[in-house]
Design a protein around this motif. Structure first.
Motif, PDB file in Angstrom:
ATOM      1  N   THR A   4       0.863  -1.185   0.000  1.00  0.00           N
ATOM      2  CA  THR A   4       0.000   0.000   0.000  1.00  0.00           C
ATOM      3  C   THR A   4       0.899   1.235   0.000  1.00  0.00           C
ATOM      4  OG1 THR A   4      -0.114   0.027   2.408  1.00  0.00           O
ATOM      5  CG2 THR A   4      -1.825  -1.198   1.257  1.00  0.00           C
ATOM      6  N   LYS A   5       0.361   2.333  -0.499  1.00  0.00           N
ATOM      7  CA  LYS A   5       1.125   3.581  -0.545  1.00  0.00           C
ATOM      8  C   LYS A   5       0.208   4.744  -0.197  1.00  0.00           C
ATOM      9  CE  LYS A   5       4.415   1.879  -3.841  1.00  0.00           C
ATOM     10  NZ  LYS A   5       5.014   1.918  -5.131  1.00  0.00           N
ATOM     11  N   SER A   6       0.784   5.764   0.407  1.00  0.00           N
ATOM     12  CA  SER A   6      -0.015   6.918   0.812  1.00  0.00           C
ATOM     13  C   SER A   6      -0.592   7.670  -0.389  1.00  0.00           C
ATOM     14  CB  SER A   6       0.809   7.864   1.682  1.00  0.00           C
ATOM     15  OG  SER A   6       1.930   8.326   0.962  1.00  0.00           O
ATOM     16  N   LYS A   7       0.047   7.567  -1.536  1.00  0.00           N
ATOM     17  CA  LYS A   7      -0.477   8.256  -2.716  1.00  0.00           C
ATOM     18  C   LYS A   7      -1.686   7.534  -3.322  1.00  0.00           C
ATOM     19  CE  LYS A   7       2.612   6.203  -6.148  1.00  0.00           C
ATOM     20  NZ  LYS A   7       3.593   6.490  -7.184  1.00  0.00           N
ATOM     21  N   TRP A  10      -7.824   5.518  -0.479  1.00  0.00           N
ATOM     22  CA  TRP A  10      -8.196   4.651   0.633  1.00  0.00           C
ATOM     23  C   TRP A  10      -8.723   3.319   0.111  1.00  0.00           C
ATOM     24  CZ3 TRP A  10     -12.900   2.478   1.826  1.00  0.00           C
ATOM     25  CH2 TRP A  10     -13.000   1.860   3.082  1.00  0.00           C
ATOM     26  N   ASN A  13      -5.936   1.061  -1.326  1.00  0.00           N
ATOM     27  CA  ASN A  13      -5.154   0.454  -0.243  1.00  0.00           C
ATOM     28  C   ASN A  13      -5.932  -0.656   0.463  1.00  0.00           C
ATOM     29  OD1 ASN A  13      -2.658   1.776  -0.460  1.00  0.00           O
ATOM     30  ND2 ASN A  13      -3.492   3.601   0.518  1.00  0.00           N
TER      31      ASN A  13
END
Length: 108
Positions: A4-7, A10, A13
């Motif tokens: 998962t990545k913050s970019k 939601w 992810n």
């Protein structure tokens, strides 16, 4: 499991985090075996073979990590080394029930 990545959104992810659960629901009906990856796809009752047969033992079967079922099947026979563990015996026994055909592989 995919990272998962913050970019990512939601939802993306969340989907990535539940990919292992979804994987068990996606099965492949083997036809010609050209698109079925031996180690990674869910084509056998054992699921992802890389998880069942430890990566250190993959070479004992003589099957490259990138191999498809069609790569190890020719003239109506499976071209693999003799089994060296109980799980390899089970996998190879299951493989004797499969015959590759001219039909396409499909997901269900």
């Amino acid at each position: 499991m995919p990272t998962t990545k913050s970019k990512f959104s939601w939802l993306t992810n969340k989907l990535l985090k539940s990919s292992n659960l979804a994987y068990s629901w996606i099965k492949i009906r083997v036809g010609g075996g050209t698109s079925v990856r031996f180690w990674y796809d869910n084509w056998s009752p054992f699921g992802k073979l890389l998880d069942v047969i430890s990566p250190g033992r993959t070479n004992t079967m003589g099957i490259p990590l990138s191999a498809t079922l069609a790569d190890i099947y020719s003239d109506g026979a499976w071209n693999i080394r003799p089994a060296r563990s109980d799980i390899q015996i089970q996998v190879q026994s299951f493989m004797t029930t499969l015959t590759l055909t001219d039909t396409d592989d499909s997901y269900y």
